[in-house]
Scaffold this motif. Sequence first.
Motif, PDB file in Angstrom:
ATOM      1  N   SER A 115       0.680  -1.238   0.323  1.00  0.00           N
ATOM      2  CA  SER A 115      -0.157  -0.148  -0.208  1.00  0.00           C
ATOM      3  C   SER A 115       1.388   1.485   0.225  1.00  0.00           C
ATOM      4  O   SER A 115       0.580   2.137  -0.823  1.00  0.00           O
ATOM      5  CB  SER A 115      -0.391  -0.429   1.551  1.00  0.00           C
ATOM      6  OG  SER A 115      -1.911   0.967   0.813  1.00  0.00           O
ATOM      7  N   VAL A 163       2.279   1.405  -3.838  1.00  0.00           N
ATOM      8  CA  VAL A 163       1.465   2.609  -4.673  1.00  0.00           C
ATOM      9  C   VAL A 163       0.945   3.696  -4.301  1.00  0.00           C
ATOM     10  O   VAL A 163       1.510   4.519  -4.997  1.00  0.00           O
ATOM     11  CB  VAL A 163      -0.140   1.093  -3.844  1.00  0.00           C
ATOM     12  CG1 VAL A 163      -1.271   2.079  -4.654  1.00  0.00           C
ATOM     13  CG2 VAL A 163      -0.113   0.390  -4.755  1.00  0.00           C
ATOM     14  N   GLN A 222      -7.205   3.458   0.985  1.00  0.00           N
ATOM     15  CA  GLN A 222      -6.255   2.079  -0.037  1.00  0.00           C
ATOM     16  C   GLN A 222      -6.500   0.569   0.120  1.00  0.00           C
ATOM     17  O   GLN A 222      -6.685  -0.575   0.207  1.00  0.00           O
ATOM     18  CB  GLN A 222      -5.569   2.909  -1.125  1.00  0.00           C
ATOM     19  CG  GLN A 222      -4.218   3.207   0.150  1.00  0.00           C
ATOM     20  CD  GLN A 222      -2.906   3.732  -0.967  1.00  0.00           C
ATOM     21  OE1 GLN A 222      -3.232   5.078  -1.925  1.00  0.00           O
ATOM     22  NE2 GLN A 222      -1.864   3.752  -1.388  1.00  0.00           N
ATOM     23  N   PHE A 237      -6.871  -3.000  -0.427  1.00  0.00           N
ATOM     24  CA  PHE A 237      -6.611  -3.998  -1.079  1.00  0.00           C
ATOM     25  C   PHE A 237      -6.824  -4.718   0.416  1.00  0.00           C
ATOM     26  O   PHE A 237      -6.475  -6.133   0.209  1.00  0.00           O
ATOM     27  CB  PHE A 237      -4.995  -3.413  -0.676  1.00  0.00           C
ATOM     28  CG  PHE A 237      -4.732  -2.275  -1.582  1.00  0.00           C
ATOM     29  CD1 PHE A 237      -5.857  -2.505  -2.704  1.00  0.00           C
ATOM     30  CD2 PHE A 237      -3.585  -2.138  -1.821  1.00  0.00           C
ATOM     31  CE1 PHE A 237      -5.387  -1.294  -3.631  1.00  0.00           C
ATOM     32  CE2 PHE A 237      -3.342  -0.601  -2.300  1.00  0.00           C
ATOM     33  CZ  PHE A 237      -3.988  -0.781  -3.333  1.00  0.00           C
ATOM     34  N   PRO A 270      -4.386  -3.330  -6.590  1.00  0.00           N
ATOM     35  CA  PRO A 270      -3.433  -2.268  -6.476  1.00  0.00           C
ATOM     36  C   PRO A 270      -3.487  -2.078  -7.815  1.00  0.00           C
ATOM     37  O   PRO A 270      -3.091  -0.827  -8.306  1.00  0.00           O
ATOM     38  CB  PRO A 270      -1.666  -2.606  -6.368  1.00  0.00           C
ATOM     39  CG  PRO A 270      -1.846  -3.590  -5.130  1.00  0.00           C
ATOM     40  CD  PRO A 270      -3.225  -4.603  -5.306  1.00  0.00           C
ATOM     41  N   THR A 275       8.144  -2.483  -5.792  1.00  0.00           N
ATOM     42  CA  THR A 275       6.650  -3.418  -5.123  1.00  0.00           C
ATOM     43  C   THR A 275       7.951  -4.709  -5.222  1.00  0.00           C
ATOM     44  O   THR A 275       7.795  -5.131  -3.137  1.00  0.00           O
ATOM     45  CB  THR A 275       5.250  -3.755  -4.960  1.00  0.00           C
ATOM     46  OG1 THR A 275       4.936  -2.519  -5.807  1.00  0.00           O
ATOM     47  CG2 THR A 275       5.248  -4.573  -3.590  1.00  0.00           C
TER      48      THR A 275
END
Length: 122
Positions: free
Chosen positions: A29, A32, A78, A82, A89, A111
Motif C-alpha cells: 500500500s 502504491v 486504499q 486492498f 493495487p 514493489t
Amino acid sequence: MSELTQNKNVTFESFRQDVINDFKMACISREVSLIGRKEVLTGKAKFGIFGDGKEVAQLAMAKVFKPGDFRSGYYRDQTFMFAAGMATPEQFLLNCSNSGYDFRAKFWRATNERALCYAFAR
C-alpha cells in the motif's frame, strides 16, 4: 478475515504469518502511494490523494470488518480496500491515470524489490 480474528487458539506460527502478511500489505500500500504520487508530480496522472500513513489502522479495520457491516467510503482507504479484497493495487493505480498509462510493470518491479528487502528472515 484472518485466522486470528476467528480463532482463540492461535499458534505462534499462524500469528507470525499473519503479522508478516499484514506487513507485506502495508508495504504494498505504501509503495502504491509512492508510485502514484510520483506519477502525479511528473504529470503522468492528473490528480491523486493517497493513503500513506494510515496503513495500520486500515489493516486493523479490515481484520474485523464482516459482511453486512456498513462503512462510509474514505478517500484514503486504499489499504482497507486492498486488505479486504475489494481492490487490487493495479486497479488503484490504473484509476489514477488519465491516459491509460500502464503502471503494472513499474509497480511490480518496485514493489517486489522493496517488499523482499522488508521480508522477515526465518
